[in-house]
Design a protein around this motif. Sequence first.
Motif, PDB file in Angstrom:
ATOM      1  N   ASN A  30     -21.023-134.889 -18.991  1.00  0.00           N
ATOM      2  CA  ASN A  30     -21.469-133.742 -19.790  1.00  0.00           C
ATOM      3  C   ASN A  30     -21.408-134.006 -21.296  1.00  0.00           C
ATOM      4  O   ASN A  30     -21.908-133.205 -22.076  1.00  0.00           O
ATOM      5  CB  ASN A  30     -20.670-132.491 -19.447  1.00  0.00           C
ATOM      6  CG  ASN A  30     -21.063-131.930 -18.104  1.00  0.00           C
ATOM      7  OD1 ASN A  30     -22.244-131.823 -17.801  1.00  0.00           O
ATOM      8  ND2 ASN A  30     -20.084-131.607 -17.287  1.00  0.00           N
ATOM      9  N   TYR A  46     -20.194-131.560 -25.932  1.00  0.00           N
ATOM     10  CA  TYR A  46     -20.058-131.159 -24.529  1.00  0.00           C
ATOM     11  C   TYR A  46     -21.134-130.138 -24.179  1.00  0.00           C
ATOM     12  O   TYR A  46     -21.336-129.163 -24.883  1.00  0.00           O
ATOM     13  CB  TYR A  46     -18.673-130.569 -24.263  1.00  0.00           C
ATOM     14  CG  TYR A  46     -18.477-130.170 -22.818  1.00  0.00           C
ATOM     15  CD1 TYR A  46     -18.090-131.120 -21.893  1.00  0.00           C
ATOM     16  CD2 TYR A  46     -18.702-128.869 -22.389  1.00  0.00           C
ATOM     17  CE1 TYR A  46     -17.914-130.783 -20.557  1.00  0.00           C
ATOM     18  CE2 TYR A  46     -18.531-128.524 -21.057  1.00  0.00           C
ATOM     19  CZ  TYR A  46     -18.142-129.484 -20.156  1.00  0.00           C
ATOM     20  OH  TYR A  46     -17.974-129.145 -18.841  1.00  0.00           O
ATOM     21  N   ARG A  47     -21.836-130.414 -23.094  1.00  0.00           N
ATOM     22  CA  ARG A  47     -22.868-129.484 -22.623  1.00  0.00           C
ATOM     23  C   ARG A  47     -22.688-129.295 -21.127  1.00  0.00           C
ATOM     24  O   ARG A  47     -22.590-130.264 -20.380  1.00  0.00           O
ATOM     25  CB  ARG A  47     -24.259-130.051 -22.897  1.00  0.00           C
ATOM     26  CG  ARG A  47     -24.499-130.277 -24.364  1.00  0.00           C
ATOM     27  CD  ARG A  47     -25.779-129.607 -24.777  1.00  0.00           C
ATOM     28  NE  ARG A  47     -25.979-129.509 -26.198  1.00  0.00           N
ATOM     29  CZ  ARG A  47     -26.020-130.502 -27.057  1.00  0.00           C
ATOM     30  NH1 ARG A  47     -25.814-131.723 -26.662  1.00  0.00           N
ATOM     31  NH2 ARG A  47     -26.259-130.280 -28.332  1.00  0.00           N
ATOM     32  N   GLU A  48     -22.656-128.070 -20.708  1.00  0.00           N
ATOM     33  CA  GLU A  48     -22.529-127.767 -19.279  1.00  0.00           C
ATOM     34  C   GLU A  48     -23.895-127.835 -18.612  1.00  0.00           C
ATOM     35  O   GLU A  48     -24.907-128.039 -19.261  1.00  0.00           O
ATOM     36  CB  GLU A  48     -21.915-126.385 -19.096  1.00  0.00           C
ATOM     37  CG  GLU A  48     -20.458-126.353 -19.529  1.00  0.00           C
ATOM     38  CD  GLU A  48     -19.789-125.042 -19.195  1.00  0.00           C
ATOM     39  OE1 GLU A  48     -20.286-124.323 -18.310  1.00  0.00           O
ATOM     40  OE2 GLU A  48     -18.767-124.755 -19.819  1.00  0.00           O
ATOM     41  N   LEU A 103     -25.317-129.921 -16.090  1.00  0.00           N
ATOM     42  CA  LEU A 103     -25.975-131.225 -16.072  1.00  0.00           C
ATOM     43  C   LEU A 103     -27.313-131.168 -15.330  1.00  0.00           C
ATOM     44  O   LEU A 103     -28.289-131.765 -15.763  1.00  0.00           O
ATOM     45  CB  LEU A 103     -25.054-132.269 -15.444  1.00  0.00           C
ATOM     46  CG  LEU A 103     -25.605-133.682 -15.338  1.00  0.00           C
ATOM     47  CD1 LEU A 103     -25.878-134.255 -16.719  1.00  0.00           C
ATOM     48  CD2 LEU A 103     -24.659-134.574 -14.562  1.00  0.00           C
TER      49      LEU A 103
END
Length: 144
Positions: free
Chosen positions: A31, A57-59, A61
Amino acid sequence: MKPLSQDKCKRILQSISDLIQEIDDYMLNLNYVELSPEYIYESADGTMQWIYSPKTYRENLQARIEAFFEWMLIQIDYEDDKAVRYIYKVYNKVRKLGFSKELLENYLCTEEKEEEYIKRKFIRRIFQGRLSRGKSEKTGKRIF
């Protein structure tokens, strides 16, 4: 940007597979990888360079991967039928089955096996065609 050929699409998918393996090897979180096309670079030798940053951070995927493939769909060379089929096929699998390292690796292996099969079949047809038209080397008479 130049339209994506089938070869370039394969290199991108292989690069994603390699990236996932490297992330796993270092026990990092996928992420944190930037999947936006403007942050993906291609080096002089043709390898893809991805950005990993703990600050990004990125949720979700799955949604990010789908968006990346949607970008690829826009970028492919629509005059290259193989490239179109190649990317649409993997995009469909990602949407239906969900993205995973195994899905990507299985797809890459399946495509390689299909290409090998087609090559072998083509060579076999050529070889059989030559035999059926040819003559025996020993006698000089037609084989059939």
